[in-house]
Scaffold this motif. Sequence first.
Motif, mmCIF file in Angstrom:
data_model
loop_
_atom_site.group_PDB
_atom_site.id
_atom_site.type_symbol
_atom_site.label_atom_id
_atom_site.label_comp_id
_atom_site.label_asym_id
_atom_site.label_seq_id
_atom_site.Cartn_x
_atom_site.Cartn_y
_atom_site.Cartn_z
ATOM 1 N N ASP A 259 16.957 19.631 -25.471
ATOM 2 C CA ASP A 259 15.350 19.346 -25.213
ATOM 3 C C ASP A 259 15.533 18.247 -24.234
ATOM 4 O O ASP A 259 16.310 17.185 -24.201
ATOM 5 C CB ASP A 259 14.890 19.262 -26.648
ATOM 6 N N MET A 260 14.436 18.079 -23.583
ATOM 7 C CA MET A 260 14.208 16.832 -22.948
ATOM 8 C C MET A 260 13.404 15.933 -23.895
ATOM 9 O O MET A 260 12.405 16.507 -24.846
ATOM 10 C CB MET A 260 12.968 17.082 -21.827
ATOM 11 N N HIS A 261 13.468 14.804 -23.606
ATOM 12 C CA HIS A 261 12.635 13.617 -24.441
ATOM 13 C C HIS A 261 12.010 12.526 -23.639
ATOM 14 O O HIS A 261 12.585 12.633 -22.614
ATOM 15 C CB HIS A 261 13.684 13.091 -25.490
ATOM 16 N N THR A 262 11.078 12.003 -24.209
ATOM 17 C CA THR A 262 10.806 10.653 -23.414
ATOM 18 C C THR A 262 10.710 9.418 -24.440
ATOM 19 O O THR A 262 10.382 9.503 -25.738
ATOM 20 C CB THR A 262 9.578 10.571 -22.992
ATOM 21 N N TRP A 263 11.699 8.297 -24.149
ATOM 22 C CA TRP A 263 12.077 7.448 -24.960
ATOM 23 C C TRP A 263 11.117 6.265 -24.944
ATOM 24 O O TRP A 263 11.049 5.692 -23.818
ATOM 25 C CB TRP A 263 13.389 6.894 -24.511
ATOM 26 N N HIS A 319 9.884 5.730 -30.416
ATOM 27 C CA HIS A 319 9.877 6.978 -30.547
ATOM 28 C C HIS A 319 9.894 7.899 -29.340
ATOM 29 O O HIS A 319 9.476 7.300 -28.220
ATOM 30 C CB HIS A 319 8.402 7.286 -31.398
ATOM 31 N N CYS A 320 9.785 9.167 -29.558
ATOM 32 C CA CYS A 320 9.809 10.047 -28.529
ATOM 33 C C CYS A 320 8.509 10.322 -28.019
ATOM 34 O O CYS A 320 7.860 10.398 -29.226
ATOM 35 C CB CYS A 320 10.542 11.524 -28.661
ATOM 36 N N HIS A 321 8.035 10.257 -26.993
ATOM 37 C CA HIS A 321 6.728 10.436 -26.598
ATOM 38 C C HIS A 321 6.272 11.993 -26.393
ATOM 39 O O HIS A 321 5.065 11.959 -25.861
ATOM 40 C CB HIS A 321 6.289 9.377 -25.533
ATOM 41 N N MET A 322 7.118 12.679 -26.490
ATOM 42 C CA MET A 322 6.662 14.149 -26.573
ATOM 43 C C MET A 322 5.835 14.320 -27.752
ATOM 44 O O MET A 322 6.539 14.259 -28.826
ATOM 45 C CB MET A 322 7.799 15.167 -26.282
ATOM 46 N N GLN A 323 4.669 14.711 -27.852
ATOM 47 C CA GLN A 323 3.823 14.536 -29.362
ATOM 48 C C GLN A 323 4.254 15.154 -30.346
ATOM 49 O O GLN A 323 4.438 14.652 -31.459
ATOM 50 C CB GLN A 323 2.448 14.573 -28.813
ATOM 51 N N PHE A 324 4.588 16.451 -30.147
ATOM 52 C CA PHE A 324 5.290 17.176 -31.291
ATOM 53 C C PHE A 324 6.699 16.758 -31.778
ATOM 54 O O PHE A 324 6.954 16.813 -32.692
ATOM 55 C CB PHE A 324 5.167 18.803 -31.086
ATOM 56 N N HIS A 325 7.442 16.233 -30.917
ATOM 57 C CA HIS A 325 8.669 15.490 -31.407
ATOM 58 C C HIS A 325 8.394 14.404 -32.363
ATOM 59 O O HIS A 325 9.017 14.356 -33.393
ATOM 60 C CB HIS A 325 9.391 15.158 -30.047
ATOM 61 N N SER A 326 7.548 13.332 -31.924
ATOM 62 C CA SER A 326 7.343 12.407 -32.518
ATOM 63 C C SER A 326 6.755 12.665 -33.859
ATOM 64 O O SER A 326 7.035 12.184 -35.067
ATOM 65 C CB SER A 326 6.519 11.359 -31.801
ATOM 66 N N GLY A 329 9.091 13.910 -36.738
ATOM 67 C CA GLY A 329 9.909 12.952 -37.258
ATOM 68 C C GLY A 329 10.807 12.094 -36.161
ATOM 69 O O GLY A 329 11.649 11.375 -36.420
ATOM 70 N N MET A 330 10.532 12.380 -34.926
ATOM 71 C CA MET A 330 11.383 11.778 -33.956
ATOM 72 C C MET A 330 10.878 10.305 -33.700
ATOM 73 O O MET A 330 10.397 9.992 -32.404
ATOM 74 C CB MET A 330 11.383 12.517 -32.472
ATOM 75 N N ALA A 331 10.840 9.366 -34.732
ATOM 76 C CA ALA A 331 10.360 8.085 -34.743
ATOM 77 C C ALA A 331 10.764 7.137 -35.663
ATOM 78 O O ALA A 331 11.170 7.488 -36.723
ATOM 79 C CB ALA A 331 8.644 7.996 -35.001
HETATM 80 CU CU LIG Z 1 11.779 14.363 -27.987
#
Ligand SMILES: [Cu+2]
Length: 366
Positions: A259-263, A319-326, A329-331
Amino acid sequence: MTLMRRTLLRGLTAVPMVVGASTLPSAAQAPVPAAPPEGAGTPSTMPPPGRTLDLYAVELPKDGTQVRLGYGFTPETATYPGPLIEMTEGETIAIRLHNQVPEATLKALQVDPETPIGVSLHVHGVRYQWESDGTAHTGSHVPPGEPRTYVWHAKAPSHKDRLPGTAGYWWYHDHVVGTPHGTGGLTAGLLGPVVVRRSGDPRPDHTFTTFFGNLQTINLRRSPNIDAYDPMNPVAGPNSFVAREGERVEFIVICTGNDMHTWHLHGHSWADTRTGLIENGQSFDSVRTIDNKTIGPGDSFGFQVIAGDISGPGDWMLHCHMQFHSDMGMATAFHVLDINGNPVSHDMPAMTSMPSMSSMPGMHGH
Ligand SMILES: [Cu+2]
C-alpha cells in the motif's frame, strides 16, 4: 535449468521482441568500440571493512497466530523492526549474520518450494557486491544454524564524476523467507533501518523508526498496540517515541507491503532532503519544508527535529494521513516531555482502531 535461472525467470512475462531490422546496424556497420566516451566514470574498488557487526536472526513470540522473526545485535535483544545500523559516508562494514531461526519455522513459512530454507540480509542504498545481495539466485542466504558475512560500503560523493554519495535513510531486510522476494520474512518482521551520515552531521539524542506496512500497521502493529509509552515511566524505546523538549530527535520512515501511505507528524516540520538536514544552515527556497510525505513500498526517508521546538511539550499524533488507514489504527504518538522530563498529560485518550468502516460514507464493508 539451475535454480538461479529458474528463480530469475519465474514471474517474468514473456514479451515478444519486435525490433525494426532497419533500425539496427548490421555487423559490418557496427561501430568499432573505441575509448570510453568522454565523461565516463572510473569504477571505484571497495575498501576493506573497518569493523564487523554481529547480527542474529531469531524467532520471537507469536503475535496472535502470526509468526514473528527479528534481527538483533544479540539473540536476546532481537526485535521487529531490527536495530539501527549506522554508517558514515566512505565507510565499509562487515555484518556477520547468524541464522538462529528454527528450520521448522522457516519450512512452515515457505510458500514457494524452490525458495531455499534460510534467512538473508539485503540492504537498500549502500553499495555491495553480488555475494552480499542476500538473494536466493545469488546463493547469498544463510541456512539455519550457520553464519554468513555481508559487506556494505557507504559510498562517498564523487566530485570527479559529479555523482552523489549514499548519505540518507535506508533499510535492510530478508530476501529469501517464503518466496524469492522474502515476502514471508518481511511479513514476519525481518527488517530494520540504516542511516548513512556525512562526517560532521549532527548526531541525534534519539532515533525512532516507523515501518508503515500492510494492513494499516506501524512497525507491524495497529493502534492501540503500537504505542508502548508509559506516562508513569516515560522511557524512550523502539515503540515508545519519547523525548524531552529541546532534544534532537531523528525519525526514520520506511514503507513496506502493498500500500501507499502518507506519513504525518503533528507539531513539527522538516526539510525534505536526503538527510532531513540543510547545508550551512541555509535552505533558501530550494528545499521544501514539509510535515507530511507520501511513501510507497520500498521507499525510505528520515529527518531530524528539535522535540517541541516552538510547539512545546505534548502527546503529538503521528499517523498515516490516508483517512481510512488512520481510522483503522495506523496512528501512534510522539510524546514530548517538558524540559524537566515530565509528561504534560496522563490522560491522552487511547487511539483505538475503528471496528468497522462499513457505516462510513463512501466505504463499502470491511
Ligand atoms: Cu496508510
